[in-house]
Design an enzyme around this catalytic site. Sequence first.
Site: not given
Lengths: 259, 200
Positions: B79, B182, B184
């Site tokens: 990001c 992202h 994650e």
Amino acid sequence: MLTKRIIPCLDVRAGKVTKGIAFKGNVDVGDPVEMARFYYDSGADELVFYDITASNERRDIMIDVVSAVASEIFIPFSVGGGLRTLEDMRRVLLAGAEKVSIDSGAVRNPDIISEGARAFGSQCVVLSMQVKKVSKSEHIPSGYEIYIDGGRKPVGWDALEWSVRGVDLGAGEIVVNSIDADGTKAGYELDLTGAIADLVPVPVIASGGAGNPQHLRDVFVESNADAAIVASITHYGEFTIESIKTYLEDEGVSVRDTW
Amino acid sequence: MIAIIDYKAGNLTSVARALDHLGYENQITDNTETILAAERVIFPGVGAAKATMGNLQKRSLDEVLIKFYESGKPMLGICIGIQILFEHSEEEDTDCLGLFPGHVKKYPAHNGLKVPQIGWNEVHQVQQHKIFDGVPNPAHFYFVNSYYPVPKMVDTIIGKTTYGLEFCSAIAHNNLIATQFHLEKSGRVGLKMLANFLKL
């Protein structure tokens, strides 16, 4: 292409999911972590936890829930309910929530939106609004009024004006909860959702009224909502996230492929 | 040990949780020696370019990141972690690390395009890379961004996404990989890419 999001909402009281949810299989129906995992596995794009705990001591249990969920599921989720201060927001975010959702707390103290946005970024701050259809008046030109405290208390503010002000203050997304549509299973409030989606430059999430997959299609296609919250239609096993997505894809709505 | 760069911004714990889940020892740190001694470095997070660069410079972490990159050990930006690699960002007119020629631009707000982009969008793999091993092409990943990178070295672009316009959503060059999305928060497909990075 950015897909439309389906967001199951789980009401949590003192660490337990309150609605008697009838999942098939071996899911502990009261356990928010188990339910989060179930939805994660079935392709939910995001989750919302709504903390309906009244007391402060019990809020610590919610923080534990958030932390346990964040260790097991790897999609975004937001937490709402009773958040009043920057410190409330910080605790939830540090515990692993992606976003905080503020509602009555933002009406009582609008500055909490800008404080939250400054501290954590606008993408973390979701403004949730409870809206009821009323007659048009000088104060409520759109005929949609803001309510707080579980839809019980009118505020005297116009919903469209509040949505614009919320975004100006720094809200990164707007949740439009229709008090009239909530619980009816007759579909989302399309006019209201569409009016706000056309008005604000940030994503709009429709809430209240979903009874079948077509209702999601309608709010995505006709009202241009970016996301839709579901609760009872998936909680009770009547529809699954997969079956809703299959329907939406057939209707030409772009959804996330689960892998 | 995997070092997650601590620059006092959001979302550091999400990456740590994902690494815990995958079973990799990790540490959120702003300590120069710890970072330089790490096997791998991840620079994650959401935030504004100016504040991020300011926080890095205050701790001289900008130099540490460049030094780590030069060491040849695997490095991953997520990001804001892809955006600061370039020379300059339009966001508050910010000079960035300049590891790669190019700049960062804001999405044009027209035709009702919502900015920031928030949600799941398709990443098309435009080059083969080990980071994509076992990842469907295209696949959906979670994005939260108002700005996007425009690399001058087009051969570094490994992933592209469309939001209003087609933009570069992933790059790879030497030991460095960076994604606008992202990993994650992108479900199993994101964890798979993280796992691929940890095996590079």
